[in-house]
Design a protein around this motif. Structure first.
Motif, PDB file in Angstrom:
ATOM      1  N   ARG A 186     -11.482  -4.640 -51.170  1.00  0.00           N
ATOM      2  CA  ARG A 186     -11.632  -4.009 -49.852  1.00  0.00           C
ATOM      3  C   ARG A 186     -10.948  -4.853 -48.772  1.00  0.00           C
ATOM      4  O   ARG A 186     -10.259  -4.321 -47.892  1.00  0.00           O
ATOM      5  CB  ARG A 186     -13.113  -3.845 -49.545  1.00  0.00           C
ATOM      6  N   ALA A 187     -11.133  -6.175 -48.844  1.00  0.00           N
ATOM      7  CA  ALA A 187     -10.493  -7.057 -47.865  1.00  0.00           C
ATOM      8  C   ALA A 187      -8.985  -6.986 -47.983  1.00  0.00           C
ATOM      9  O   ALA A 187      -8.281  -6.963 -46.959  1.00  0.00           O
ATOM     10  CB  ALA A 187     -10.991  -8.488 -48.075  1.00  0.00           C
ATOM     11  N   GLU A 188      -8.459  -6.937 -49.225  1.00  0.00           N
ATOM     12  CA  GLU A 188      -7.018  -6.844 -49.418  1.00  0.00           C
ATOM     13  C   GLU A 188      -6.489  -5.526 -48.876  1.00  0.00           C
ATOM     14  O   GLU A 188      -5.430  -5.485 -48.259  1.00  0.00           O
ATOM     15  CB  GLU A 188      -6.694  -6.980 -50.921  1.00  0.00           C
ATOM     16  N   ALA A 189      -7.238  -4.446 -49.078  1.00  0.00           N
ATOM     17  CA  ALA A 189      -6.819  -3.149 -48.555  1.00  0.00           C
ATOM     18  C   ALA A 189      -6.795  -3.160 -47.026  1.00  0.00           C
ATOM     19  O   ALA A 189      -5.889  -2.598 -46.411  1.00  0.00           O
ATOM     20  CB  ALA A 189      -7.746  -2.046 -49.076  1.00  0.00           C
ATOM     21  N   LEU A 190      -7.759  -3.821 -46.420  1.00  0.00           N
ATOM     22  CA  LEU A 190      -7.762  -3.907 -44.961  1.00  0.00           C
ATOM     23  C   LEU A 190      -6.634  -4.771 -44.439  1.00  0.00           C
ATOM     24  O   LEU A 190      -6.058  -4.473 -43.396  1.00  0.00           O
ATOM     25  CB  LEU A 190      -9.130  -4.457 -44.479  1.00  0.00           C
ATOM     26  N   ARG A 191      -6.282  -5.829 -45.181  1.00  0.00           N
ATOM     27  CA  ARG A 191      -5.152  -6.670 -44.759  1.00  0.00           C
ATOM     28  C   ARG A 191      -3.842  -5.908 -44.833  1.00  0.00           C
ATOM     29  O   ARG A 191      -2.951  -6.104 -44.009  1.00  0.00           O
ATOM     30  CB  ARG A 191      -5.076  -7.931 -45.641  1.00  0.00           C
ATOM     31  N   ASN A 192      -3.712  -5.031 -45.828  1.00  0.00           N
ATOM     32  CA  ASN A 192      -2.454  -4.298 -46.021  1.00  0.00           C
ATOM     33  C   ASN A 192      -2.383  -3.010 -45.229  1.00  0.00           C
ATOM     34  O   ASN A 192      -1.340  -2.380 -45.185  1.00  0.00           O
ATOM     35  CB  ASN A 192      -2.279  -3.982 -47.514  1.00  0.00           C
TER      36      ASN A 192
ATOM     37  N   ARG B 268     -19.550  -7.302 -57.440  1.00  0.00           N
ATOM     38  CA  ARG B 268     -19.601  -7.096 -55.985  1.00  0.00           C
ATOM     39  C   ARG B 268     -18.528  -7.912 -55.281  1.00  0.00           C
ATOM     40  O   ARG B 268     -17.860  -7.427 -54.359  1.00  0.00           O
ATOM     41  CB  ARG B 268     -20.979  -7.478 -55.463  1.00  0.00           C
ATOM     42  N   ALA B 269     -18.334  -9.156 -55.722  1.00  0.00           N
ATOM     43  CA  ALA B 269     -17.305 -10.004 -55.123  1.00  0.00           C
ATOM     44  C   ALA B 269     -15.925  -9.395 -55.338  1.00  0.00           C
ATOM     45  O   ALA B 269     -15.080  -9.404 -54.420  1.00  0.00           O
ATOM     46  CB  ALA B 269     -17.370 -11.404 -55.710  1.00  0.00           C
TER      47      ALA B 269
END
Length: 87
Positions: free
Chosen positions: A78-84, A71-72
């Protein structure tokens, strides 16, 4: 005198609660069909034969740790995709 009054009130409350517990509830009792009312009780089974054995704490801990790590990792991706992402 006040303690006697308190005791009387407590006894009255206990008596009222006991009487309410013994009350017949027709809304519940009248819902049973005659075949259910006359049906025999089901057989009782020992719990050790009916319940699946639990996993040992070490195995359960390992499985939980793997689930949390997965899950982590998903959340990190997901966080990296949102940052990019470009908005």
């Amino acid at each position: 005198m006040r303690t006697r009054a308190r005791i009387t009130v407590y006894l009255a409350l206990i008596t009222a609660a006991a009487m309410a517990a013994c009350t017949r509830v027709p809304e519940l009792e009248d819902r049973l069909t005659p075949d259910l009312r006359n049906a025999p009780y089901p057989k009782l089974l020992p719990l050790d034969r009916t319940l699946a054995p639990l996993a040992s704490p070490a195995v359960a801990n390992e499985e939980l740790e793997q689930q949390l790590d997965a899950r982590a990792a998903r959340l990190q991706r997901r966080a990296e995709a949102l940052r990019n992402a470009e908005f």
